[in-house]
Motif scaffolding. Structure first.
Motif, mmCIF file in Angstrom:
data_model
loop_
_atom_site.group_PDB
_atom_site.id
_atom_site.type_symbol
_atom_site.label_atom_id
_atom_site.label_comp_id
_atom_site.label_asym_id
_atom_site.label_seq_id
_atom_site.Cartn_x
_atom_site.Cartn_y
_atom_site.Cartn_z
ATOM 1 N N MET A 166 0.849 -1.200 0.000
ATOM 2 C CA MET A 166 0.000 0.000 0.000
ATOM 3 C C MET A 166 0.885 1.250 0.000
ATOM 4 O O MET A 166 2.019 1.225 0.475
ATOM 5 C CB MET A 166 -0.882 0.022 1.251
ATOM 6 C CG MET A 166 -1.958 -1.048 1.276
ATOM 7 S SD MET A 166 -3.368 -0.676 0.208
ATOM 8 C CE MET A 166 -4.259 0.473 1.252
ATOM 9 N N PRO A 167 0.380 2.372 -0.514
ATOM 10 C CA PRO A 167 1.109 3.638 -0.355
ATOM 11 C C PRO A 167 1.354 3.894 1.135
ATOM 12 O O PRO A 167 0.522 3.528 1.974
ATOM 13 C CB PRO A 167 0.153 4.673 -0.960
ATOM 14 C CG PRO A 167 -0.687 3.884 -1.918
ATOM 15 C CD PRO A 167 -0.859 2.541 -1.289
ATOM 16 N N ALA A 168 2.479 4.522 1.474
ATOM 17 C CA ALA A 168 2.848 4.709 2.880
ATOM 18 C C ALA A 168 1.739 5.344 3.698
ATOM 19 O O ALA A 168 1.527 5.002 4.871
ATOM 20 C CB ALA A 168 4.120 5.552 2.962
ATOM 21 N N ALA A 172 -1.218 1.811 7.465
ATOM 22 C CA ALA A 172 -1.813 1.568 8.783
ATOM 23 C C ALA A 172 -3.268 1.117 8.669
ATOM 24 O O ALA A 172 -3.801 0.501 9.597
ATOM 25 C CB ALA A 172 -1.732 2.831 9.637
ATOM 26 N N MET A 173 -3.917 1.409 7.560
ATOM 27 C CA MET A 173 -5.304 0.986 7.388
ATOM 28 C C MET A 173 -5.393 -0.529 7.335
ATOM 29 O O MET A 173 -6.297 -1.140 7.917
ATOM 30 C CB MET A 173 -5.895 1.594 6.105
ATOM 31 C CG MET A 173 -5.954 3.111 6.123
ATOM 32 S SD MET A 173 -6.757 3.816 4.645
ATOM 33 C CE MET A 173 -8.473 3.419 4.980
ATOM 34 N N VAL A 174 -4.453 -1.149 6.643
ATOM 35 C CA VAL A 174 -4.435 -2.612 6.548
ATOM 36 C C VAL A 174 -4.178 -3.225 7.914
ATOM 37 O O VAL A 174 -4.875 -4.166 8.331
ATOM 38 C CB VAL A 174 -3.366 -3.069 5.528
ATOM 39 C CG1 VAL A 174 -3.219 -4.588 5.562
ATOM 40 C CG2 VAL A 174 -3.725 -2.590 4.127
ATOM 41 N N ILE A 175 -3.189 -2.709 8.638
ATOM 42 C CA ILE A 175 -2.859 -3.249 9.954
ATOM 43 C C ILE A 175 -4.031 -3.060 10.921
ATOM 44 O O ILE A 175 -4.375 -3.959 11.694
ATOM 45 C CB ILE A 175 -1.602 -2.556 10.524
ATOM 46 C CG1 ILE A 175 -0.413 -2.737 9.571
ATOM 47 C CG2 ILE A 175 -1.276 -3.113 11.899
ATOM 48 C CD1 ILE A 175 -0.051 -4.171 9.287
ATOM 49 N N HIS A 240 1.192 6.446 12.219
ATOM 50 C CA HIS A 240 0.411 7.048 11.136
ATOM 51 C C HIS A 240 0.011 8.482 11.478
ATOM 52 O O HIS A 240 0.171 9.392 10.657
ATOM 53 C CB HIS A 240 -0.842 6.215 10.873
ATOM 54 C CG HIS A 240 -1.825 6.886 9.968
ATOM 55 N ND1 HIS A 240 -1.688 6.886 8.598
ATOM 56 C CD2 HIS A 240 -2.955 7.619 10.233
ATOM 57 C CE1 HIS A 240 -2.683 7.572 8.056
ATOM 58 N NE2 HIS A 240 -3.461 8.027 9.030
ATOM 59 N N LEU A 241 -0.513 8.682 12.693
ATOM 60 C CA LEU A 241 -0.977 10.020 13.086
ATOM 61 C C LEU A 241 0.183 11.002 13.221
ATOM 62 O O LEU A 241 0.006 12.207 12.992
ATOM 63 C CB LEU A 241 -1.760 9.920 14.403
ATOM 64 C CG LEU A 241 -3.125 9.225 14.289
ATOM 65 C CD1 LEU A 241 -3.712 8.958 15.671
ATOM 66 C CD2 LEU A 241 -4.092 10.055 13.447
ATOM 67 N N ALA A 242 1.356 10.498 13.565
ATOM 68 C CA ALA A 242 2.523 11.377 13.657
ATOM 69 C C ALA A 242 2.932 11.864 12.272
ATOM 70 O O ALA A 242 3.360 13.014 12.102
ATOM 71 C CB ALA A 242 3.674 10.637 14.332
ATOM 72 N N ALA A 243 2.795 10.987 11.288
ATOM 73 C CA ALA A 243 3.199 11.344 9.927
ATOM 74 C C ALA A 243 2.067 12.005 9.140
ATOM 75 O O ALA A 243 2.321 12.857 8.276
ATOM 76 C CB ALA A 243 3.676 10.095 9.185
ATOM 77 N N HIS A 244 0.826 11.639 9.466
ATOM 78 C CA HIS A 244 -0.333 12.142 8.716
ATOM 79 C C HIS A 244 -1.412 12.532 9.712
ATOM 80 O O HIS A 244 -2.268 11.706 10.055
ATOM 81 C CB HIS A 244 -0.856 11.075 7.747
ATOM 82 C CG HIS A 244 0.216 10.426 6.925
ATOM 83 N ND1 HIS A 244 0.836 11.063 5.878
ATOM 84 C CD2 HIS A 244 0.792 9.194 7.024
ATOM 85 C CE1 HIS A 244 1.743 10.254 5.337
ATOM 86 N NE2 HIS A 244 1.729 9.118 6.021
ATOM 87 N N PRO A 245 -1.429 13.759 10.186
ATOM 88 C CA PRO A 245 -2.406 14.193 11.190
ATOM 89 C C PRO A 245 -3.842 13.945 10.745
ATOM 90 O O PRO A 245 -4.156 13.927 9.550
ATOM 91 C CB PRO A 245 -2.109 15.690 11.337
ATOM 92 C CG PRO A 245 -0.675 15.827 10.931
ATOM 93 C CD PRO A 245 -0.478 14.828 9.829
ATOM 94 N N GLY A 267 -11.343 0.457 -1.191
ATOM 95 C CA GLY A 267 -11.565 -0.955 -1.477
ATOM 96 C C GLY A 267 -11.328 -1.376 -2.906
ATOM 97 O O GLY A 267 -10.917 -2.513 -3.154
ATOM 98 N N HIS A 268 -11.576 -0.461 -3.873
ATOM 99 C CA HIS A 268 -11.487 -0.858 -5.271
ATOM 100 C C HIS A 268 -10.242 -0.330 -5.984
ATOM 101 O O HIS A 268 -9.851 -0.883 -7.008
ATOM 102 C CB HIS A 268 -12.741 -0.391 -6.026
ATOM 103 C CG HIS A 268 -13.979 -1.107 -5.596
ATOM 104 N ND1 HIS A 268 -14.419 -2.260 -6.188
ATOM 105 C CD2 HIS A 268 -14.868 -0.846 -4.598
ATOM 106 C CE1 HIS A 268 -15.523 -2.674 -5.599
ATOM 107 N NE2 HIS A 268 -15.820 -1.833 -4.628
ATOM 108 N N GLN A 269 -9.653 0.709 -5.469
ATOM 109 C CA GLN A 269 -8.450 1.226 -6.113
ATOM 110 C C GLN A 269 -7.197 0.876 -5.316
ATOM 111 O O GLN A 269 -6.378 0.072 -5.755
ATOM 112 C CB GLN A 269 -8.569 2.742 -6.304
ATOM 113 C CG GLN A 269 -9.677 3.150 -7.274
ATOM 114 C CD GLN A 269 -9.669 4.644 -7.561
ATOM 115 O OE1 GLN A 269 -8.627 5.273 -7.722
ATOM 116 N NE2 GLN A 269 -10.847 5.238 -7.628
ATOM 117 N N LEU A 270 -7.077 1.442 -4.133
ATOM 118 C CA LEU A 270 -5.889 1.197 -3.328
ATOM 119 C C LEU A 270 -5.724 -0.289 -3.000
ATOM 120 O O LEU A 270 -4.635 -0.857 -3.169
ATOM 121 C CB LEU A 270 -5.963 2.001 -2.022
ATOM 122 C CG LEU A 270 -5.915 3.524 -2.147
ATOM 123 C CD1 LEU A 270 -6.168 4.158 -0.789
ATOM 124 C CD2 LEU A 270 -4.563 3.970 -2.701
#
Length: 363
Positions: A166-168, A172-175, A240-245, A267-270
């Motif tokens: 996944m893009p960086a 975290a969404m997958v985890i 994730h929140l530290a890098a992407h608020p 769900g359909h693209q990423l």
């Protein structure tokens, strides 16, 4: 000679019906009188069609938006477009319903056919209560068997590979989904306030339905739940929140513009791109991360009740039917339980019985 039976229906309207034989007229008059007395009178001349009543029924149901869209689609595509839909509600016969169901089975998956027939059954159930029809013709309908393939859950190695693909910004969404067993709508609607890093829990309060980015109540009452958050999830969320608020409304996972993600985009693209990049089976979806979560809990010995609560399922029996083959082997536990009960010295064995084949009933 013509014999005419006249009566007033429960609404006060004058009705009549002609017969060529007196005996038939008397029989009909007696039946109408009996039905009126029992409160079971129905107007057989009611012109409403199956599809018109189905639409009225659907409009009156307290369906969630997604359920309403799915129900409307079934009615328009598989009732309105067929001969059955144009039939008067009072005239439909069980044989016609069977023919319709068999025809739909040629274009729909077995599970969808069952849902469709179940919808028609509910429509006629309401029509009986409304006293539009005396009974439902949706009875004893032969349906195609639904063969549910066994769930083959993703391994930890495969989930890690999927996250890495996944893009960086979205790893975290997958985890998070795999570590908490969330539905996609629950994942997308997750807020910072829902995550308690101190108590190590995540509270599921909302979801995004498909096609919407407006928070709504979860799928079922039990879907509103608190899930124990494992270390891997909390660490992933913190990084994730530290890098992407979070977004302005507290949404944890957002686009680069700071807006919530939609079902289609995640769900359909990423997700599909990551599945291909990780070399996973083409049919893998984000729902497989829920299967992964459930399989880990069952392998660790969690009860089906606990697994159902974590997943937000209303019916724990669904866990057994879906994941029963993944539960730890109980053969050794069965042997140990019986041996422990019998191995208390209460029985002795005859000396001429070979060791290992002694009868507990020999003294």
């Amino acid at each position: 000679m013509t014999w005419v039976v006249r009566w007033r229906d429960p609404g006060g309207s004058q009705r009549k019906k002609a017969f060529t034989r007196l005996v038939e007229a008397k029989r009909f008059a007696a039946a109408v009188e009996a039905d009126m007395a029992r409160g079971q009178y129905v107007d057989a001349s009611n012109p409403i069609t199956v599809v018109d009543y189905a639409r009225q029924w659907a409009a009156s149901r307290p369906h969630r938006p997604t359920t309403a869209r799915r129900t409307a689609g079934l009615i328009e595509n598989h009732i309105a477009s067929t001969r059955l839909g144009r039939r008067r509600l009072t005239e439909l016969k069980p044989s016609e319903v069977q023919g319709w169901a068999s025809d739909r089975a040629t274009v729909l998956a077995p599970a969808t056919v069952r849902s469709l027939v179940g919808l028609l059954r509910s429509v006629y159930g309401a029509a009986v209560l409304d006293r539009i029809v005396p009974s439902s013709p949706v009875v004893r309908i032969s349906l195609p068997r639904v063969d549910r393939p066994r769930v083959v859950p993703l391994t930890v190695v495969e989930v890690r590979a999927l996250a890495e693909a996944m893009p960086a910004r979205y790893r975290a969404m997958v985890i998070t989904q795999a570590g908490l067993g969330l539905r996609i709508g629950e994942l997308l609607a997750l807020r910072v306030d829902d995550v308690d890093f101190l108590r190590r829990t995540v509270r599921i309060e909302y979801q995004f339905t498909s096609g919407s980015k407006v928070r709504s109540e979860p799928k079922t009452p039990r879907s509103r739940r608190t899930i124990p958050a494992p270390r891997v999830v909390l660490q992933s969320l913190a990084e994730h929140l530290a890098a992407h608020p979070a977004g302005a409304d507290g949404t944890v996972f957002t686009t680069t513009a700071g807006t919530p993600l939609g079902h289609m985009y995640y769900g359909h693209q990423l997700f599909r791109r990551a599945v291909a990049a990780a070399g996973l089976p083409a049919g893998t979806t984000s729902h497989d991360l829920r299967h992964h979560f459930a399989s880990l809990l069952l392998a660790a010995g969690e009860s089906i009740i606990a697994v159902a609560e974590r997943l937000g399922h209303e019916d724990a029996s669904l866990i057994l039917s879906t994941y029963g083959h993944l539960m730890p082997d109980s053969e050794d536990r069965t042997r140990r339980a019986v041996d422990a009960a019998w191995d208390d010295g209460a029985f002795s064995c005859a000396p001429d019985v070979p060791h290992g084949l002694r009868s507990p009933f020999s003294h």
